[in-house]
Design a protein around this motif. Structure first.
Motif, PDB file in Angstrom:
ATOM      1  N   HIS A 107      35.731  37.522 -36.834  1.00  0.00           N
ATOM      2  CA  HIS A 107      35.076  37.616 -35.519  1.00  0.00           C
ATOM      3  C   HIS A 107      35.511  38.905 -34.835  1.00  0.00           C
ATOM      4  CE1 HIS A 107      34.137  35.354 -31.460  1.00  0.00           C
ATOM      5  NE2 HIS A 107      33.676  36.592 -31.456  1.00  0.00           N
ATOM      6  N   HIS A 109      33.936  42.786 -32.788  1.00  0.00           N
ATOM      7  CA  HIS A 109      32.798  43.464 -32.151  1.00  0.00           C
ATOM      8  C   HIS A 109      32.948  44.979 -32.213  1.00  0.00           C
ATOM      9  CE1 HIS A 109      31.291  39.688 -30.353  1.00  0.00           C
ATOM     10  NE2 HIS A 109      32.586  39.372 -30.271  1.00  0.00           N
ATOM     11  N   HIS A 139      27.108  40.651 -30.841  1.00  0.00           N
ATOM     12  CA  HIS A 139      26.392  39.581 -30.135  1.00  0.00           C
ATOM     13  C   HIS A 139      24.900  39.531 -30.459  1.00  0.00           C
ATOM     14  CE1 HIS A 139      29.701  38.166 -27.659  1.00  0.00           C
ATOM     15  NE2 HIS A 139      30.055  39.420 -27.449  1.00  0.00           N
ATOM     16  N   GLU A 179      27.913  37.106 -33.964  1.00  0.00           N
ATOM     17  CA  GLU A 179      28.344  36.027 -33.083  1.00  0.00           C
ATOM     18  C   GLU A 179      27.077  35.603 -32.356  1.00  0.00           C
ATOM     19  OE1 GLU A 179      31.133  36.768 -29.881  1.00  0.00           O
ATOM     20  OE2 GLU A 179      31.396  34.620 -29.526  1.00  0.00           O
ATOM     21  N   ASP A 312      38.495  38.043 -32.422  1.00  0.00           N
ATOM     22  CA  ASP A 312      37.447  38.333 -31.437  1.00  0.00           C
ATOM     23  C   ASP A 312      37.738  39.718 -30.822  1.00  0.00           C
ATOM     24  OD1 ASP A 312      35.316  38.074 -29.698  1.00  0.00           O
ATOM     25  OD2 ASP A 312      36.082  36.298 -28.654  1.00  0.00           O
ATOM     26  N   HIS A 314      37.611  43.414 -29.558  1.00  0.00           N
ATOM     27  CA  HIS A 314      36.603  44.321 -29.002  1.00  0.00           C
ATOM     28  C   HIS A 314      37.083  45.763 -29.075  1.00  0.00           C
ATOM     29  CE1 HIS A 314      34.884  40.568 -27.633  1.00  0.00           C
ATOM     30  NE2 HIS A 314      33.844  41.191 -27.143  1.00  0.00           N
TER      31      HIS A 314
HETATM   32 ZN   LIG Z   1      33.204  37.530 -29.577  1.00  0.00          ZN
END
Ligand SMILES: [Zn+2]
Ligand SMILES: [Zn+2]
Length: 356
Positions: A107, A109, A139, A179, A312, A314
């Protein structure tokens, strides 16, 4: 089997929780239940355990009632068993072993959606961390605040990832993914054809987080049963703290909230469905999320779920946050072999593709 003493078991749990420095309210739940039962004849406790009315007593909740029923059935309560199992162990060593076993991150980005860095940067950071793969999960369209990718942009991203992969060191690979938003009716916010093409699909709820319990449960059950969904992302949507230093700025749109309560849903039903359909439950490592909370990780474990310990991330530096998720997983006794990102890229993709 001979019945155990349920009051002694509840007190033992409270003691072990206190010793492990767990939250006071949790300790109190077990002490209150022990006190409520101590005031009743043993025959009434047994009768109530039989007909499921223990929770009608002030001070007894679902979790404590289950412990009592297990004690009376002559079994060591699962809750107690887990505490005892993790108690004597060296959690630091276990978290380290879990982190060492992780071969990738499912996961992450990039700046194609609300991440701060190009895909290449994320991939190189993952190589430096010793990963074998990085699943890129930008996303989906509906999350416009995070510049969610339309079907066309996602197709372009897939072409781009193929080019980037060709230039990366051998033995490392960016896996394609998304995601995807779990929409209000539980459907997934991207074309089926694309979801089928991607290596890994993480699905998360980002809107309507205050949906009532019945609606949220239905929504999540529908998503979990969708054969395209591989991993259920940040299950409760909670935010436990403001963002840590260095996580602010335009690279982290969509994570602006300071604190947010957990969504309300029937966790046992959702985890039972995850176990049934083989959907992994994410342990989200972000310090401000810590999602799911430990009590729900334990419930998912009891339900027989698989897990994915994800950052997750970023930004590239955030790829090193897996340690936080590993610590929480170790506290709950999550076994290494139940974590899908301890698998090789080949095994992981074989698993997701056999699912759909
Ligand atoms: Zn995320
Ligand atoms: Zn998310």
């Amino acid at each position: 089997m001979k019945a155990r003493d349920p009051i002694a078991d509840l007190r033992r749990i409270a003691f072990l929780l206190e010793r492990a420095n767990e939250a006071t309210y949790r300790v109190r739940a077990f002490r209150s239940a022990a006190k409520a039962l101590a005031g009743l004849p043993a025959t009434e406790v047994a009768a109530r355990a039989d007909n499921g009315t223990l929770t009608e007593l002030a001070g007894v909740g679902d979790v404590t009632a289950r412990c009592v029923a297990e004690s009376l059935a002559g079994e060591e309560p699962v809750y107690l068993r887990r505490l005892v199992a993790t108690e004597g162990s060296d959690l630091d060593a276990e978290a380290t072993a879990l982190r060492a076993a992780l071969k990738g991150d499912c996961h992450t980005h990039s700046d194609w959606s609300d991440g701060g860095s190009p895909i290449e940067e994320m991939a190189l950071a993952a190589v430096e961390l010793g990963h074998e793969y990085l699943v890129l999960t930008d996303h989906s369209p509906r999350l416009t605040v995070a510049r969610g990718l339309t079907a066309d942009r996602l197709r372009r991203q897939l072409d781009h990832v193929a080019q980037v992969n060709a230039a990366l060191p051998e033995g490392f690979r960016i896996l394609t993914g998304i995601e995807v938003d779990i929409l209000a009716d539980g459907s997934l916010d991207q074309d089926d054809e694309l979801l089928a093409r991607l290596d890994v699909v993480v699905g998360s709820v980002h809107s309507g987080l205050k949906d009532d319990r019945a609606k949220m449960t239905r929504r999540m059950l529908t998503a979990v049963a969708n054969p395209h969904l591989d991993i259920l992302g940040h299950v409760t949507g909670r935010m436990v703290s403001s963002r840590p230093a260095g996580v602010t700025g335009p690279g982290d749109r969509g994570h602006r909230a300071r604190t947010r309560a957990e969504s309300d849903f029937d966790a046992d039903a959702v985890f039972a469905a995850c176990a049934e359909y083989g959907t992994a439950v994410e342990i989200n490592s972000r310090p401000e999320r810590q999602d799911p909370p430990k009590r729900l990780i334990r419930r998912a474990l009891e339900a027989g779920c698989r897990f994915a310990i994800n950052t997750d991330a970023h930004a590239p530096g955030q790829l090193d946050w897996q340690r936080f998720g590993c610590e929480r997983a170790a506290l709950c006794g999550v076994p290494v072999d139940s974590v899908v990102n301890t698998w090789s890229a080949k095994q992981l993709v074989a698993w997701t593709h056999e699912r759909a």
